[in-house]
Scaffold this active site. Structure first.
Site, PDB file in Angstrom:
ATOM      1  CB  SER A 101      -0.949  -0.009   1.202  1.00  0.00           C
ATOM      2  OG  SER A 101      -0.212   0.040   2.404  1.00  0.00           O
ATOM      3  CG  HIS A 102       1.070   5.708  -1.667  1.00  0.00           C
ATOM      4  ND1 HIS A 102       1.173   6.830  -0.867  1.00  0.00           N
ATOM      5  CD2 HIS A 102       1.833   5.940  -2.759  1.00  0.00           C
ATOM      6  CE1 HIS A 102       1.961   7.705  -1.456  1.00  0.00           C
ATOM      7  NE2 HIS A 102       2.375   7.197  -2.602  1.00  0.00           N
ATOM      8  N   PRO A 103       1.753   5.036   1.692  1.00  0.00           N
ATOM      9  CG  PRO A 103       3.729   6.236   1.993  1.00  0.00           C
ATOM     10  CD  PRO A 103       3.111   5.166   1.146  1.00  0.00           C
TER      11      PRO A 103
ATOM     12  NE  ARG B  43      -2.898   2.736   5.136  1.00  0.00           N
ATOM     13  CZ  ARG B  43      -2.549   3.379   4.022  1.00  0.00           C
ATOM     14  NH1 ARG B  43      -2.811   2.832   2.837  1.00  0.00           N
ATOM     15  NH2 ARG B  43      -1.952   4.551   4.082  1.00  0.00           N
TER      16      ARG B  43
END
Length: 403
Positions: free
Chosen positions: A226-228, A283
């Site tokens: 995933s992307h931060p 998230r």
């Protein structure tokens, strides 16, 4: 005509970073004379023997379209031959240990004093100054030192990138720097001294993580795939066990996913999910919602629905998936090139000119072009035999055909 036809590059190179840079130059038509050691040559030749049981994978990837000249630079005559080669070159590129080329008489200052039009490119791990000047710099070590590994992997386990990104990054900056220097020389007549380090290259690639740390005081967490700072942006399961990667870059993309795939339009206005910042805060909830829907569909159905909804997605391919990828086939990206072990498959270079095919000549055997280059420099049969007998040069010995 390829754009670099007529340009000669002499490369005192080994491993990955410098050969990657010079192969790009060769792809565009430059003549690249690769100078190798007489005792085994570029050690990347022997990292493995996975290409048809005899050729190293790194070497096959990085060294097509080059001429191999094997010289012993510890001998005066070996250095004299290299001096003659450089005297006829436009570019001299090397990635020996810092200071090694200068000790041999091939430092940038000395070479450019003889020929101000020469472009000299020095590549290293950390550069010619600073406390890390003499520190060994392999790809994984530079990935670690420059922080790349710190942002790659799982929350529990940092991992290095699977491809040698520190080498590739440095190679691409050396390639683009050489092109820029050639353009400037065409205008001013002046060559250049260029320094490219693996550490600097990866530090540049760490820009987003660096700015996050600079201005928040916190390092970005490792988030697997995933992307931060973006959500949803991850791999999600399907009913047939093949993950699909979904990337939502903005709130419009979230609306498209919620309406067109998740069938939950209320998520578009729900304050827990309506904005990217809210989704990043939540998230785990977002991923659970998305996974709950995708896991009930098979891969092809999910990909179809994502495409129809205009949501960015990708298949999570491995090497087999890349080799069989329909995009490579449809765009005619595959070619065959020669090598010491026979014809091997290779994909065309990424820089595609519409009016001319990139150069894809064979991968050379060690010393394959030594004799021809020596004859260009005026050596006759007797001189070549003497140089070979003394071990100053290595001539090509034809290997038996691959079985």
């Amino acid at each position: 005509m390829l754009p670099l036809e007529g340009i000669t590059v002499v490369a005192l190179e080994q491993a990955v970073a410098a050969p990657f840079a010079t192969r790009q130059l060769a792809d565009l038509g430059a003549r690249v004379v690769k100078v190798e050691r007489v005792d085994g040559g570029d050690f990347a030749r022997a990292y493995d023997a996975n290409v048809r049981g005899g050729l190293g994978t790194h070497f096959a990837w990085l060294n097509r379209s080059k001429e191999s000249v094997a010289l012993d630079l510890k001998q005066d005559e070996g250095r004299a031959i290299l001096t003659e080669l450089v005297a006829g070159a436009d570019v001299f590129l090397q990635n020996l240990a810092p200071g090694a080329a200068a000790r041999l008489g091939f430092g940038a200052g000395e070479l450019r004093a003889r020929d101000p039009r020469l472009i000299v490119v020095d590549m290293s791990g950390y550069g010619t100054r600073g406390p890390y000047r003499d520190k060994r710099a392999y790809d994984m070590l530079v990935q670690a030192e420059a922080g790349l590994i710190s942002v790659t992997g799982t929350p529990e386990t940092p991992v290095k990138a699977g491809s040698p990104l520190a080498d590739i990054a440095a190679g691409m900056y050396a390639f683009s720097g050489t092109l820029a220097a050639l353009v400037r020389r065409g205008t001013t007549g002046e060559g250049a001294s260029i320094e490219v380090t693996m550490f600097d290259a990866v530090a540049e690639w760490m820009g987003q993580a660096m700015y996050t740390t600079l201005y928040t005081g916190s390092v970005p967490p490792r988030t697997r795939l995933s992307h931060p700072v973006i959500s949803p942006y991850d791999a999600y399961p399907t009913a047939d066990g093949v993950d699909v990667v979904i990337g939502v870059q903005n709130d419009r993309g979230w609306a498209a996913l919620a309406n067109g795939v998740l069938d939950r339009p209320g998520l578009v206005t729900d304050p827990e999910y309506a904005t990217n910042r809210a989704r990043v805060r939540n998230r785990e909830k977002v991923d659970a919602i998305v996974s709950g829907v995708t896991s009930a569909m098979d891969r092809e159905e999910l990909l179809r629905r994502l495409d129809e909804a205009g949501v960015a997605n990708a298949s999570l391919n491995d090497g087999h998936g890349l080799i069989a990828h329909p995009q490579l086939a449809e765009r005619d990206r595959w070619r065959e090139v020669g090598s010491p072990v026979g014809a091997i498959r290779a994909i065309r270079p990424p820089i595609t000119f519409t009016d001319v095919e990139a150069r894809m000549d064979p991968v050379p055997a060690l010393g394959e072009h030594t004799e021809a280059v020596l004859r260009e420099l005026g050596r006759d049969d007797a001189a070549i035999a003497r140089l070979s007998g003394s071990g100053t040069v290595r001539l090509h010995e034809a290997a038996p055909p691959a079985s």
